[in-house]
Scaffold this active site. Sequence first.
Site, PDB file in Angstrom:
ATOM      1  N   LYS A 115       0.824  -1.212   0.000  1.00 49.87           N
ATOM      2  CA  LYS A 115       0.000   0.000   0.000  1.00 49.87           C
ATOM      3  C   LYS A 115       0.853   1.254   0.000  1.00 49.87           C
ATOM      4  O   LYS A 115       0.429   2.282  -0.519  1.00 49.87           O
ATOM      5  CB  LYS A 115      -0.987   0.003   1.175  1.00 49.87           C
ATOM      6  CG  LYS A 115      -1.920  -1.201   1.136  1.00 49.87           C
ATOM      7  CD  LYS A 115      -3.380  -0.857   1.068  1.00 49.87           C
ATOM      8  CE  LYS A 115      -4.147  -2.054   0.535  1.00 49.87           C
ATOM      9  NZ  LYS A 115      -5.536  -2.150   0.774  1.00 49.87           N
ATOM     10  N   LYS A 197      -4.404 -10.963  -6.566  1.00 55.96           N
ATOM     11  CA  LYS A 197      -5.718 -11.209  -5.966  1.00 55.96           C
ATOM     12  C   LYS A 197      -6.753 -10.230  -6.539  1.00 55.96           C
ATOM     13  O   LYS A 197      -6.408  -9.128  -6.952  1.00 55.96           O
ATOM     14  CB  LYS A 197      -5.651 -11.113  -4.435  1.00 55.96           C
ATOM     15  CG  LYS A 197      -5.602  -9.716  -3.887  1.00 55.96           C
ATOM     16  CD  LYS A 197      -6.047  -9.677  -2.419  1.00 55.96           C
ATOM     17  CE  LYS A 197      -6.227  -8.227  -2.000  1.00 55.96           C
ATOM     18  NZ  LYS A 197      -6.928  -7.996  -0.783  1.00 55.96           N
ATOM     19  N   LYS A 200     -10.620  -4.636  -4.749  1.00 52.90           N
ATOM     20  CA  LYS A 200     -11.540  -3.511  -4.953  1.00 52.90           C
ATOM     21  C   LYS A 200     -10.852  -2.362  -5.660  1.00 52.90           C
ATOM     22  O   LYS A 200     -11.459  -1.593  -6.353  1.00 52.90           O
ATOM     23  CB  LYS A 200     -11.936  -2.887  -3.609  1.00 52.90           C
ATOM     24  CG  LYS A 200     -12.632  -3.720  -2.675  1.00 52.90           C
ATOM     25  CD  LYS A 200     -12.738  -2.951  -1.348  1.00 52.90           C
ATOM     26  CE  LYS A 200     -13.381  -3.859  -0.336  1.00 52.90           C
ATOM     27  NZ  LYS A 200     -13.252  -3.401   1.020  1.00 52.90           N
TER      28      LYS A 200
END
Length: 335
Positions: A115, A197, A200
């Site tokens: 992130k 993966k 969102k």
Amino acid sequence: MDKEKKILYSGMQATNTLTLGNYLGALKNWVKMHEEYECFFGVMDLHSLTVRQEPAEFRKNARSLYALYVAAGLDPEQNCVYYQSHVPTHAQLAWILNCFTYMGELSRMTQFKDKSQKHADNVNAGLFTYPVLMAADILLYQADVVPVGADQKQHLEICRDIAERFNAIYGDVFTIPEPYMGNTGARIMSLQDPDKKMSKSDENPNAAVMLLDDRDTIIRKFKRAVTDSDTAVRYDEEAKPGVSNLMTIYSCVTGKTMADIESEFAGKGYGDFKMAVGEAVADEMAPIQSRYKELMDDKTYIDGRIKENDEKAYYFSNKTLRKVHKKVGLTELIK
Ligand code: ATP
Ligand code: LTN
């Protein structure tokens, strides 16, 4: 509170709408848990603040997540489904646990590394201490089990380490939680890049199926899913990651085994298979979507459940917080 039952805790961040990965990896498995466990599920809105949010949209997303939990079958009368930010004990315990967590162990977290690359312009301290707030969430409720997708395993490990460290100093204050992972569906991959993966926050809109996508969009995304140059529907994660991911999705939704699926599509091409997966997913989403619409219109029902459950969560978590205060030597409130 059923003292006989073990305690289960989980939650999701209140960011955007949910993906099929969130649903199959987490939410779908939560629905029946209350039969066996005393369950707490949070709308993790404090965690969402590690990324800059547009206030009005954020507020809407948090409510939408609550309604999606319920629409997917999480009964707020059988489960304590509440908002993390409404229960102040989370932030309070997180501060104390921060003082029992090392910079070194937090810098090893892969989610932090990923992130901080993704949001290089906003590598804030909250992103760094995200796992500590998550540990506080879990430990406040003395959770025995925490059902999460595979990507959260490292966060669960640090939570256990923090709890063990604290217990070693102060005695048995926290229950040490175990991760609980469903067998299939723990890691649903991107439809466009089966090595990543399903997320969102993927920039490619075809990579993830959203729970609120309409039928045509769902089917179109599956039709465009990346597979391989072979034609056989066969489960082989190494050689055929795209097809294997679609098989996992189909298996989660229909309950069929991989062997069933291989024989169902023997001699048929990928086109038929992708269509079948798309239709099965759209069929599963349809009742969730209509229930969701009803709930979003029924403000009184949702608000009532939120209020009730916020209070229950506060009552329960505050017991642990008071114990922690006492153990570390904070002075008691003057009554
Ligand atoms: P982002 O992709 O933006 O990091 P996210 O989709 O992982 O967000 P979270 O709120 O972090 O969303 O995750 C909610 C739950 O869904 C967690 O239990 C997580 O493990 C699970 N989950 C998320 N993505 C997947 C996936 N692709 N497959 C299975 N489970 C998943
Ligand atoms: N980090 C989790 C969301 C989360 C969570 C928790 C999950 C926050 N606190 C406590 C389980 C238990 C995620 O899924 N990204």
